[in-house]
Design a protein around this motif. Structure first.
Motif, short mmCIF file in Angstrom:
data_model
loop_
_atom_site.label_atom_id
_atom_site.label_comp_id
_atom_site.label_asym_id
_atom_site.label_seq_id
_atom_site.Cartn_x
_atom_site.Cartn_y
_atom_site.Cartn_z
N MET A 71 0.83 -1.19 0.00
CA MET A 71 0.00 0.00 0.00
C MET A 71 0.87 1.25 0.00
O MET A 71 0.64 2.19 -0.75
CB MET A 71 -0.91 0.00 1.22
N LEU A 72 1.93 1.22 0.83
CA LEU A 72 2.80 2.39 0.90
C LEU A 72 3.50 2.63 -0.44
O LEU A 72 3.70 3.77 -0.85
CB LEU A 72 3.84 2.19 2.01
N ASN A 73 3.83 1.55 -1.11
CA ASN A 73 4.44 1.70 -2.43
C ASN A 73 3.48 2.37 -3.38
O ASN A 73 3.87 3.26 -4.16
CB ASN A 73 4.82 0.33 -2.99
N VAL A 74 2.22 1.94 -3.32
CA VAL A 74 1.23 2.55 -4.20
C VAL A 74 1.10 4.04 -3.87
O VAL A 74 1.02 4.88 -4.76
CB VAL A 74 -0.13 1.83 -4.05
N VAL A 75 1.14 4.34 -2.58
CA VAL A 75 1.07 5.74 -2.18
C VAL A 75 2.23 6.52 -2.77
O VAL A 75 2.07 7.64 -3.26
CB VAL A 75 1.07 5.85 -0.64
N HIS A 141 4.67 -8.47 -4.77
CA HIS A 141 6.07 -8.16 -4.53
C HIS A 141 6.15 -6.67 -4.26
O HIS A 141 5.60 -5.89 -5.02
CB HIS A 141 6.93 -8.45 -5.75
N THR A 142 6.83 -6.30 -3.21
CA THR A 142 6.90 -4.87 -2.92
C THR A 142 8.14 -4.27 -3.57
O THR A 142 8.99 -4.97 -4.08
CB THR A 142 6.96 -4.63 -1.41
N MET A 143 8.18 -2.95 -3.50
CA MET A 143 9.31 -2.24 -4.10
C MET A 143 10.59 -2.46 -3.33
O MET A 143 11.66 -2.21 -3.84
CB MET A 143 8.95 -0.76 -4.06
N GLU A 144 10.47 -2.90 -2.08
CA GLU A 144 11.66 -3.02 -1.24
C GLU A 144 12.54 -4.19 -1.66
O GLU A 144 13.68 -4.29 -1.23
CB GLU A 144 11.26 -3.20 0.22
N GLU A 145 11.99 -5.07 -2.45
CA GLU A 145 12.78 -6.24 -2.80
C GLU A 145 14.00 -5.85 -3.60
O GLU A 145 13.92 -5.03 -4.51
CB GLU A 145 11.90 -7.22 -3.61
N LEU A 146 15.10 -6.46 -3.24
CA LEU A 146 16.37 -6.01 -3.81
C LEU A 146 16.56 -6.45 -5.25
O LEU A 146 17.43 -5.98 -5.94
CB LEU A 146 17.53 -6.53 -2.97
N LYS A 147 15.72 -7.36 -5.68
CA LYS A 147 15.89 -7.81 -7.05
C LYS A 147 15.30 -6.83 -8.05
O LYS A 147 15.60 -6.90 -9.22
CB LYS A 147 15.23 -9.18 -7.22
N TRP A 210 -2.47 -8.04 -14.45
CA TRP A 210 -1.11 -8.06 -13.89
C TRP A 210 -0.55 -6.66 -13.96
O TRP A 210 -0.63 -6.00 -14.98
CB TRP A 210 -0.22 -9.00 -14.69
N PHE A 211 0.06 -6.25 -12.86
CA PHE A 211 0.62 -4.91 -12.81
C PHE A 211 2.13 -4.98 -12.72
O PHE A 211 2.69 -5.75 -11.94
CB PHE A 211 0.07 -4.17 -11.59
N ARG A 212 2.80 -4.18 -13.55
CA ARG A 212 4.24 -4.04 -13.47
C ARG A 212 4.59 -2.56 -13.60
O ARG A 212 3.88 -1.81 -14.26
CB ARG A 212 4.95 -4.80 -14.59
N ASN A 213 5.69 -2.17 -12.99
CA ASN A 213 6.15 -0.80 -13.07
C ASN A 213 7.61 -0.78 -13.50
O ASN A 213 8.45 -1.38 -12.83
CB ASN A 213 6.00 -0.13 -11.69
N TYR A 214 7.88 -0.15 -14.63
CA TYR A 214 9.25 -0.15 -15.15
C TYR A 214 9.81 1.27 -15.22
O TYR A 214 9.08 2.22 -15.49
CB TYR A 214 9.28 -0.73 -16.57
N GLN A 215 11.08 1.34 -15.01
CA GLN A 215 11.78 2.61 -15.22
C GLN A 215 12.27 2.64 -16.66
O GLN A 215 12.70 1.62 -17.21
CB GLN A 215 12.97 2.68 -14.27
N GLY A 240 9.06 -2.08 -9.56
CA GLY A 240 8.15 -2.65 -8.60
C GLY A 240 7.14 -1.63 -8.17
O GLY A 240 7.24 -0.47 -8.55
N PRO A 241 6.14 -1.95 -7.43
CA PRO A 241 5.80 -3.29 -6.96
C PRO A 241 5.16 -4.14 -8.07
O PRO A 241 4.89 -3.64 -9.15
CB PRO A 241 4.77 -3.00 -5.87
N ARG A 242 4.92 -5.38 -7.74
CA ARG A 242 4.21 -6.26 -8.66
C ARG A 242 2.99 -6.79 -7.94
O ARG A 242 3.08 -7.11 -6.76
CB ARG A 242 5.05 -7.49 -8.98
#
Lengths: 314, 309
Positions: A71-75, A141-147, A210-215, A240-242
């Motif tokens: 949720m925080l990532n979405v925020v 998968h949250t944005m915090e994941e290091l991968k 399916w949601f993905r966020n790319y730079q 991320g997140p996914r």
């Protein structure tokens, strides 16, 4: 401060609009709801459209840390959102959420509802009288994941890409429109930045969104020369997140109202778990049953007396 | 780059569902034979819902949906710049459980969308990517990005190390082979040498010893039993009269190493300078001492030759 500015803007804009409408519209605050959009379109057709979308993002109490992080990532991805306190996930949550949305003068809402500490449901609602969709969220998968190694500006407007199968069905069309409005950052939002460095991918595979966020990146020292041949050098890095959304129901109102759509293939995680359990239970029952059956069988047809039984006893 | 291997964990849920499906079916087939109608009929429905046929009760109000869509949608003439949305046609259906293909399809969708959007923005004359000197708050903090970087580096290092280990292992194998070949070659060489010497000797024997006197003596030396006499040469570290050649003590001394070390010097000296144990053996005459005429050298015995030097 922002509020003030908005007031001044509206004041500035309103005189140019039709004056008789303004007095009526101010107290209602439902101007933000798109219900009366057609009117607006008629009144100022020459393209004074202004997206004033505001999204309320909250979650239920007793939410899982992982889902809270999501949720925080979405925020952090939506500069046009307002985060609010957790809401008790009761049957009456719809009313409270509607109230809350109105209180915060938002036009839509994302509500992360966690049940049993393991199932996450996402409510996507247009506030005053728009529809609302309830999703089951999978594969988080949250944005915090290091991968996930990408990074982008906070508040830059995302490009939204949709797979073409969003246009196949009415309910997908509706969901797409809601996603565009909720996840798209309004143009010239005061917290947004004037560059485009990330892209959201919404894709329907297997009846799930399916949601993905790319730079978006280009090789070093060429970001200003993208125009010349940088197009094919463009690459994406996932930020991320996914997550994966499984639509359950679409309601006519916000957090309630008549059901417009129901996913015919949906099985709730509770049912799945129950099945699993029942199966495990069934194993033992089967064993016992087999035992008794065997016993009955043995009793029913006893062995013939062995004629050689006493042979060696003499 | 390592993305795919994360996926399987993710999709456990889906797989589980699938398994459940199959299990369900099994149960259903069993249920037909078993007398538990209420429970199993319920399960029957669930299985069908999940699998092939959609449930009949499911609501689908197309008009309502379309009306709502009309309600919420923005006016038609809204510029693309407000929406920023792009539709991408997927070429083929993607298998959900194939993580790699699925992710690739998402990636290509995003990339194509980005290109189209870039062209549109370019035609509008709007800036696209941020300039290099535009610093602003990012979604992920620097601390987090540092972690990401460290992890990437660690991963790379690990790969390199693994490669090095592999290389070392291979080199070792190769060197072993080379070594084996070398020893083989050496053995071959030795054999050849010996062969050639034998040949040469045979030739000489055939030709009837045309060489010097020493050679004749050499061959004779083995015949008159001289080779069995005890050599006068004393070996350092071996007491005279020790038949094992000092080896017995070594094996015995294993248990008291400390003392052994201390003694070594003394023993060496003893063996060299005198006090080599009992004098009895030394003072007795042996066959050779009786034969020996002081300082007179009989012939070119190998041992004596060495002594001269």
């Amino acid at each position: 401060m922002g509020k003030k500015r908005k007031h001044s803007e509206t004041n500035a804009v309103e005189p140019t609009k039709k004056d008789d409408n303004t007095i009526e519209e101010r107290p209602k605050r439902t101007l933000l709801g798109w219900k009366d959009k057609p009117e607006v379109k008629e009144t100022d057709a020459p393209g004074v459209f202004r997206n004033k979308e505001k999204v309320l993002v909250t979650c239920s109490r007793r939410i899982n840390f992982r889902y809270r992080h999501l949720m925080l990532n979405v925020v952090s991805l939506l500069p046009h959102c307002k985060k609010d306190n957790k809401v008790e996930s009761k049957s009456s949550k719809g009313a409270t959420l509607n109230e809350l949305v109105e209180l915060k003068s938002c036009s839509s809402c994302l509500f992360f509802e966690c049940r049993k500490h393991k199932d996450l449901y996402l409510w996507m609602a247009k506030s005053p009288n728009g529809p609302s969709v309830k999703f089951l969220v999978n594969a988080v998968h949250t944005m915090e994941e290091l991968k996930l190694t990408g990074n982008h500006l906070k508040g830059s407007r995302p490009l939204l890409t949709f797979s073409a199968n969003f246009d196949n069905n009415a309910h997908w069309k509706l969901i797409k429109e809601m996603i565009v409005q909720i996840f798209g950052t309004p143009k010239e939002h005061r917290k947004s930045k004037p560059y485009y460095d990330h892209v959201f991918a919404f894709s329907i595979v297997d009846d799930h969104v399916w949601f993905r966020n790319y730079q978006i990146t280009v090789p070093h020292n060429e970001s200003d020369k993208v125009a010349r041949g940088g197009l094919d050098k463009m690459t994406l890095v996932e930020v991320g997140p996914r997550f994966c959304l499984n639509p359950i129901k679409i309601f006519g109102g916000s957090f309630g109202g008549p059901t417009l759509y129901e996913n015919p293939f949906y099985v709730s995680p509770n049912q799945i778990r129950a099945l699993e359990k029942r199966q495990k239970a069934g194993k033992y029952a089967k064993k016992v049953k087999a035992k008794t059956r065997r016993k009955m069988h043995q009793l029913a047809n006893p062995l013939e007396p062995d004629e050689y039984a006493d042979m060696w006893k003499e | 780059m390592g993305k795919p291997n994360r996926e399987p964990a993710l999709f456990d849920e889906d797989k589980i569902e699938d398994e459940e499906m199959s299990d369900l079916n099994e149960e259903v087939s069993e249920s037909e034979s078993e007398p538990e109608p209420e429970l199993d009929s319920e399960e029957d429905e669930d299985g069908d819902v999940k699998l092939a046929e959609p449930s009949k009760k499911a609501v689908y109000n197309r008009e309502g949906l379309e009306e709502k869509l009309q309600d919420i949608s923005w006016p038609e003439d809204v510029g693309w710049i407000h929406k920023l949305s792009i539709d991408i046609n997927q070429e083929q259906e993607v298998d959900v459980n194939d993580d790699l293909k699925r992710e690739a399809s998402f990636y290509t969708q995003a990339l194509e969308g980005t290109r189209l959007a870039f062209e549109k923005l370019q035609s509008m004359g709007l800036p696209f990517l941020r300039p290099a000197d535009y610093y602003a708050e990012m979604v992920k903090t620097d601390v987090h990005m540092e972690k990401v970087k460290r992890r990437l580096l660690a991963e790379q290092k690990e790969i390199e190390e693994a490669e090095e280990r592999k290389k070392a292992r291979e080199a070792k194998k190769l060197s072993k082979e080379i070594q084996a070949q070398k020893t083989k070659e050496r053995a071959k060489q030795k054999k050849e040498d010996i062969e050639s010497v034998k040949k040469w000797r045979k030739q000489r024997q055939q030709s009837g010893f045309a060489g010097d006197v020493n050679d004749g003596d050499l061959s004779l030396a083995f015949e008159d039993g001289k080779s069995f006499e005890r050599s006068n040469k004393r070996r350092p570290g071996v007491a005279p009269g020790d038949r094992s050649g000092g080896k017995a003590r070594q094996s015995g001394g294993k248990f008291k190493k400390g003392m052994d070390k201390k003694r070594k010097g003394k023993e060496f000296k003893n063996s060299k300078f005198g006090f080599g144990g009992r004098k009895g053996m030394k003072k007795q005459n042996t066959a050779d001492t009786t034969d020996a005429v002081g300082g007179f050298n009989k012939g070119g015995v190998a041992g004596n030759k060495k002594r001269k030097r």
